[in-house]
Design a protein around this motif. Structure first.
Motif, PDB file in Angstrom:
ATOM      1  N   TYR A 138       0.725  -1.206   0.050  1.00 41.68           N
ATOM      2  CA  TYR A 138       0.156  -0.001   0.091  1.00 41.68           C
ATOM      3  C   TYR A 138       0.895   1.152  -0.053  1.00 41.68           C
ATOM      4  O   TYR A 138       0.677   2.385  -0.618  1.00 41.68           O
ATOM      5  N   ILE A 139       1.873   1.191   0.759  1.00 44.48           N
ATOM      6  CA  ILE A 139       2.825   2.440   0.888  1.00 44.48           C
ATOM      7  C   ILE A 139       3.286   2.944  -0.302  1.00 44.48           C
ATOM      8  O   ILE A 139       3.676   4.033  -0.561  1.00 44.48           O
ATOM      9  N   CYS A 140       3.361   2.029  -1.506  1.00 42.48           N
ATOM     10  CA  CYS A 140       4.004   2.622  -2.730  1.00 42.48           C
ATOM     11  C   CYS A 140       3.151   3.466  -3.449  1.00 42.48           C
ATOM     12  O   CYS A 140       3.336   3.871  -4.583  1.00 42.48           O
ATOM     13  N   GLY A 141       1.670   3.607  -2.924  1.00 39.40           N
ATOM     14  CA  GLY A 141       0.831   4.505  -3.569  1.00 39.40           C
ATOM     15  C   GLY A 141       1.232   6.127  -2.943  1.00 39.40           C
ATOM     16  O   GLY A 141       0.827   7.046  -3.611  1.00 39.40           O
ATOM     17  N   GLU A 142       1.704   6.034  -1.892  1.00 41.65           N
ATOM     18  CA  GLU A 142       2.375   7.503  -1.344  1.00 41.65           C
ATOM     19  C   GLU A 142       3.552   7.836  -2.257  1.00 41.65           C
ATOM     20  O   GLU A 142       4.363   6.916  -2.818  1.00 41.65           O
ATOM     21  N   GLU A 143       3.481   8.916  -2.890  1.00 44.36           N
ATOM     22  CA  GLU A 143       4.170   9.456  -4.262  1.00 44.36           C
ATOM     23  C   GLU A 143       5.604   9.366  -4.158  1.00 44.36           C
ATOM     24  O   GLU A 143       6.357   8.866  -5.026  1.00 44.36           O
ATOM     25  N   THR A 144       6.118   9.343  -2.808  1.00 42.87           N
ATOM     26  CA  THR A 144       7.684   9.145  -2.779  1.00 42.87           C
ATOM     27  C   THR A 144       8.133   7.685  -2.635  1.00 42.87           C
ATOM     28  O   THR A 144       9.242   7.194  -3.091  1.00 42.87           O
ATOM     29  N   GLY A 145       7.293   7.086  -1.928  1.00 44.54           N
ATOM     30  CA  GLY A 145       7.367   5.503  -1.649  1.00 44.54           C
ATOM     31  C   GLY A 145       7.235   4.987  -3.166  1.00 44.54           C
ATOM     32  O   GLY A 145       8.198   3.858  -3.498  1.00 44.54           O
ATOM     33  N   LEU A 146       6.254   5.580  -3.697  1.00 45.73           N
ATOM     34  CA  LEU A 146       6.211   4.788  -5.157  1.00 45.73           C
ATOM     35  C   LEU A 146       7.564   5.128  -6.066  1.00 45.73           C
ATOM     36  O   LEU A 146       8.047   4.173  -6.963  1.00 45.73           O
ATOM     37  N   LEU A 147       8.074   6.094  -6.046  1.00 44.56           N
ATOM     38  CA  LEU A 147       9.406   6.798  -6.626  1.00 44.56           C
ATOM     39  C   LEU A 147      10.467   5.765  -6.356  1.00 44.56           C
ATOM     40  O   LEU A 147      11.427   5.050  -7.140  1.00 44.56           O
ATOM     41  N   GLU A 148      10.792   5.562  -5.081  1.00 49.50           N
ATOM     42  CA  GLU A 148      11.631   4.594  -4.417  1.00 49.50           C
ATOM     43  C   GLU A 148      11.291   3.204  -5.249  1.00 49.50           C
ATOM     44  O   GLU A 148      12.250   2.516  -5.524  1.00 49.50           O
ATOM     45  N   LEU A 157       9.716   2.654  -7.891  1.00 51.65           N
ATOM     46  CA  LEU A 157      10.196   2.608  -9.268  1.00 51.65           C
ATOM     47  C   LEU A 157      11.531   2.524  -9.428  1.00 51.65           C
ATOM     48  O   LEU A 157      12.079   2.203 -10.599  1.00 51.65           O
ATOM     49  N   GLU A 158      12.469   2.765  -8.401  1.00 51.79           N
ATOM     50  CA  GLU A 158      13.848   2.714  -8.730  1.00 51.79           C
ATOM     51  C   GLU A 158      14.412   1.566  -8.346  1.00 51.79           C
ATOM     52  O   GLU A 158      15.883   1.311  -8.210  1.00 51.79           O
ATOM     53  N   GLY A 159      13.676   0.655  -7.798  1.00 50.87           N
ATOM     54  CA  GLY A 159      13.958  -0.907  -7.749  1.00 50.87           C
ATOM     55  C   GLY A 159      14.335  -0.983  -5.991  1.00 50.87           C
ATOM     56  O   GLY A 159      15.056  -1.966  -5.858  1.00 50.87           O
ATOM     57  N   LYS A 160      13.636  -0.243  -5.361  1.00 57.53           N
ATOM     58  CA  LYS A 160      14.128  -0.217  -3.808  1.00 57.53           C
ATOM     59  C   LYS A 160      12.860  -0.898  -2.940  1.00 57.53           C
ATOM     60  O   LYS A 160      11.557  -0.636  -3.761  1.00 57.53           O
ATOM     61  N   GLN A 161      12.763  -0.899  -1.936  1.00 62.53           N
ATOM     62  CA  GLN A 161      11.768  -0.727  -0.908  1.00 62.53           C
ATOM     63  C   GLN A 161      10.953   0.610  -0.872  1.00 62.53           C
ATOM     64  O   GLN A 161      11.622   1.404  -1.068  1.00 62.53           O
ATOM     65  N   GLY A 162       9.617  -0.029  -0.833  1.00 63.33           N
ATOM     66  CA  GLY A 162       8.727   1.513  -0.824  1.00 63.33           C
ATOM     67  C   GLY A 162       8.856   2.350  -0.032  1.00 63.33           C
ATOM     68  O   GLY A 162       7.659   2.644   0.600  1.00 63.33           O
ATOM     69  N   ARG A 163       9.957   2.670   0.801  1.00 58.29           N
ATOM     70  CA  ARG A 163       9.712   3.578   2.009  1.00 58.29           C
ATOM     71  C   ARG A 163      10.003   5.123   1.463  1.00 58.29           C
ATOM     72  O   ARG A 163      10.819   5.727   0.877  1.00 58.29           O
ATOM     73  N   PRO A 164       8.938   5.833   1.807  1.00 56.72           N
ATOM     74  CA  PRO A 164       8.889   7.401   1.605  1.00 56.72           C
ATOM     75  C   PRO A 164      10.091   7.836   1.906  1.00 56.72           C
ATOM     76  O   PRO A 164      10.547   7.838   2.770  1.00 56.72           O
ATOM     77  N   ARG A 165      10.307   8.899   1.066  1.00 55.36           N
ATOM     78  CA  ARG A 165      11.310  10.094   1.418  1.00 55.36           C
ATOM     79  C   ARG A 165      10.770  11.342   2.308  1.00 55.36           C
ATOM     80  O   ARG A 165       9.574  11.666   1.957  1.00 55.36           O
TER      81      ARG A 165
END
Ligand SMILES: Cc1cc2nc3c(=O)[nH]c(=O)nc-3n(C[C@H](O)[C@H](O)[C@H](O)COP(=O)(O)O)c2cc1C
Ligand code: SF4
Ligand code: FES
Lengths: 159, 427
Positions: free
Chosen positions: B168-178, B180-188
């Motif tokens: 779910y956290i990958c819906g948060e835009e910076t989690g999503l960017l992480e 998309l860069e091939g990492k865990q979806g941890r927000p910035r």
């Protein structure tokens, strides 16, 4: 086992080519592993790390962070039943119990013969169909009742 | 009510590129190429009062105007198709029925922001919508609608479809960017905002599927027209996902500002079995709950905020009089405990702790201090974390016990629900 067969490598190369960095292709490469081999084994993790020139830990962390990468061979038939609010309001708890009784396993488990697996999952974005489930990471089935579940078990487990 | 996006929601049908074109599709992008430049296009979108429909409601044109165009780096467009907010299922309809509407919207947003590469991040469970989307993108390439020098106008655009993998956290835009860069979806941590430092360190525009899908209508029929459909500063219509105890759950496209009562009783057919309404979550699981006597509120970002809740993703979850609010809150908080990415302790510890307390209450072991404890945890959870998941968890956690106090107190005192149900929530 060498997972990077010639054909697999060709597919993987195509995925990598879409991205600015090799690492960015990691999630899609892991999806490719799932589609080809059914799960991401420790060997597969290492082979992917090798292929993308990443530390194995970076791949391992990603595999374990996401729920859709299976780390064990997956059950032949998989029922992922939604348990979040809209489905819960429509009785998903009762239905998960019914599944558990019928399949003889608990949610989160796989049967000993590997034929079926049951998971309670969070909202699948289909609350209009509540209560609902996803079969084999593909088809969504909604309007579940105990009878409908019995039919589904019959349909998927005997085919 | 006139239908815009939802006129394409024909059961079982996906509009092919030729069918979409025959229906007037891809006219808007031709108009953009012929008549507009980036600045006038952004101005048009500002005037339309189009809000971000992914949840935060940020005005779309204003967001675009923050993107620096002089950094020497490429600008990326990232389309948020993660659709993880429980109670929300509208993006799935767009992608499944009319993926070319989204692609045309992406082209318009790309032109406005000088983007030549867009990524669509679609949630991994959407297997069939993903297939429909990939097919549509391929059709667009084959017809020369994507790629280099589109329509011979000198503008090029590539689209990459990227699958999430269940978080779910990958819906948060910076989690999503992480992610998309091939990492865990941890927000910035923000700032810097993605508009300035986003994907691969480059300026990045992030928009929801539905936000982008309204762009062709705005171009074809005008910003003033679109703005006039909605309410003050809340332009146009949006897709309300209605679920729970209504007779006709589904997606309803209605103007911003429409009273919640109308959505429930006029469109969704009222309450199932003609029971009485008890409560409604108006904007996805993370919105504060409303009681039955609070449904005359207008469903736009500002009016709902004034009621201490939010328009969010427009996921309307309806509960009838037989609903046990203790159990509903337990199911809700179990979700956040499961989905917290774990990098901020108030969120990680708070959601887990709350889940355990509610589980204990629901299994009959409530203690007199529990409500006070829940309220304390709630106050340290919100506003102190890297991303808004914790605020989203705090909203139901604060509002349920506040609005249904007697039910929570009863459950704690008697060890059972005040509402006849007798069913257990599995852990
Ligand atoms: C925990 C969390 C989950 C989110 N999930 C989604 C999502 O699934 N889809 C979405 O479009 N936006 C989601 N958002 C909002 C995005 O962060 C972002 O605001 C949005 O994609 C921007 O697009 P918009 O301006 O067009 O709405 C989420 C936000 C948070 C805090
Ligand atoms: S608030 Fe929660 S989900 Fe968001 S970054 Fe912190 S721990 Fe992760
Ligand atoms: S709550 Fe079950 S699909 Fe959304």
């Amino acid at each position: 086992m060498n997972i990077f067969t010639e054909q697999f490598k060709k597919q993987a190369d195509e995925v990598v080519a879409r991205y600015e960095t090799k690492r960015a292709s990691l999630l899609e490469i892991l999806h490719l592993v799932m589609e080809t081999y059914g799960y991401v084994s420790v060997e597969a993790e290492e082979a992917v790390a090798d292929y993308l020139k990443l530390p194995p830990m970076d791949v391992h962390e990603v595999v374990t962070f996401y729920t859709l990468y299976y780390r064990q061979p997956k059950a032949k038939t998989r029922f992922n039943v939604c348990r979040t609010l809209s489905c819960s309001l429509a009785g998903s708890d009762r239905l998960i119990k019914h599944f558990e009784e019928k399949l003889g396993i608990k949610a989160g488990q796989k049967s000993a013969d590997g034929k079926c697996g049951l998971q309670a999952v969070e909202c699948l974005g289909a609350c209009e169909m509540a209560p609902m489930l996803q079969v084999n990471d593909d088809e969504y089935v909604g309007g579940l009742t105990k009878e409908r579940i019995d039919e589904l078990i019959k349909k998927y487990m005997t085919s | 009510m006139e239908k815009l996006i939802s006129k394409y929601f024909v059961p079982g049908k996906t509009f092919s590129i030729d069918e979409y074109i025959a229906d007037g599709g891809y006219q808007a992008i031709r108009t953009v190429f012929e008549k507009l430049d980036s600045a006038s296009l952004i101005e048009t979108v500002k005037k339309s009062n189009l809000r971000g429909l992914g949840g935060a409601g940020f005005p779309c044109g204003i967001k675009w105007s923050f993107v620096p165009q002089n950094t020497g780096k490429p600008v990326y467009l990232v389309v948020n198709a993660d659709e993880g907010e429980p109670g929300t299922f509208k993006d799935k309809y767009i992608i499944s029925h009319v993926p070319h509407l989204l692609i045309e919207g992406i082209m318009i947003a790309a032109f406005a922001n000088n983007v030549h590469k867009a990524f669509i991040y679609i949630r991994g469970e959407y297997t069939r919508p993903y297939q429909a989307l990939v097919k549509a993108v391929n059709e667009a390439y084959e017809k020369g609608y994507l790629g280099k020098n589109i329509f011979g106008k000198g503008f090029g655009l590539d689209i990459v479809v990227h699958r999430g993998a269940g978080a779910y956290i990958c819906g948060e835009e910076t989690g999503l960017l992480e992610s998309l860069e091939g990492k865990q979806g941890r927000p910035r941590l923000k700032p810097p905002f993605p508009a300035v430092v986003g994907l691969f360190g480059c300026p990045t525009v992030i928009n929801n599927v539905e936000t982008l899908s309204y762009l062709p209508f705005i171009i074809n029929r005008g910003a003033e027209w679109f703005a006039s459909l909605g309410s003050d500063k809340n332009g146009g219509m949006r897709l309300f996902s209605v679920s729970g105890h209504v007779k006709k759950p589904g997606v309803y496209e209605l103007p911003l500002g429409i009273p919640l009562r109308e959505i429930i009783y006029t469109y969704a057919g009222g309450i199932r079995d003609d029971r009485r309404l008890k409560a409604v979550v108006p904007g996805g699981l993370s919105a504060a709950i409303l009681k039955a006597d609070e449904i005359d509120v207008g469903m736009d970002f500002d009016q709902l905020r004034a009621k201490q809740t939010m328009a969010g993703s427009a996921g309307v979850i309806v509960m009838d009089e037989k609903t046990c609010m203790v159990r509903s809150l337990l199911v809700t908080m179990r979700f956040y405990a499961h989905e917290s990415c774990g990098q901020c302790s108030p969120c990680r510890e708070g959601t887990g702790w709350v889940h355990r307390i509610l589980e204990r209450i629901a299994s009959g072991g409530g203690k007199s201090k529990d409500l006070e404890n829940l309220s304390d945890i709630c106050s340290f959870m919100g506003g102190t974390t890297i991303c808004a998941l914790a605020d989203g968890a705090a909203m139901p956690l604060r509002s349920y016990p506040q609005k249904f106090k007697e039910e929570f107190e009863y459950f704690i005192r008697h060890g059972k629900s005040m509402i006849e149900q007798g069913e257990e929530v599995s852990a």
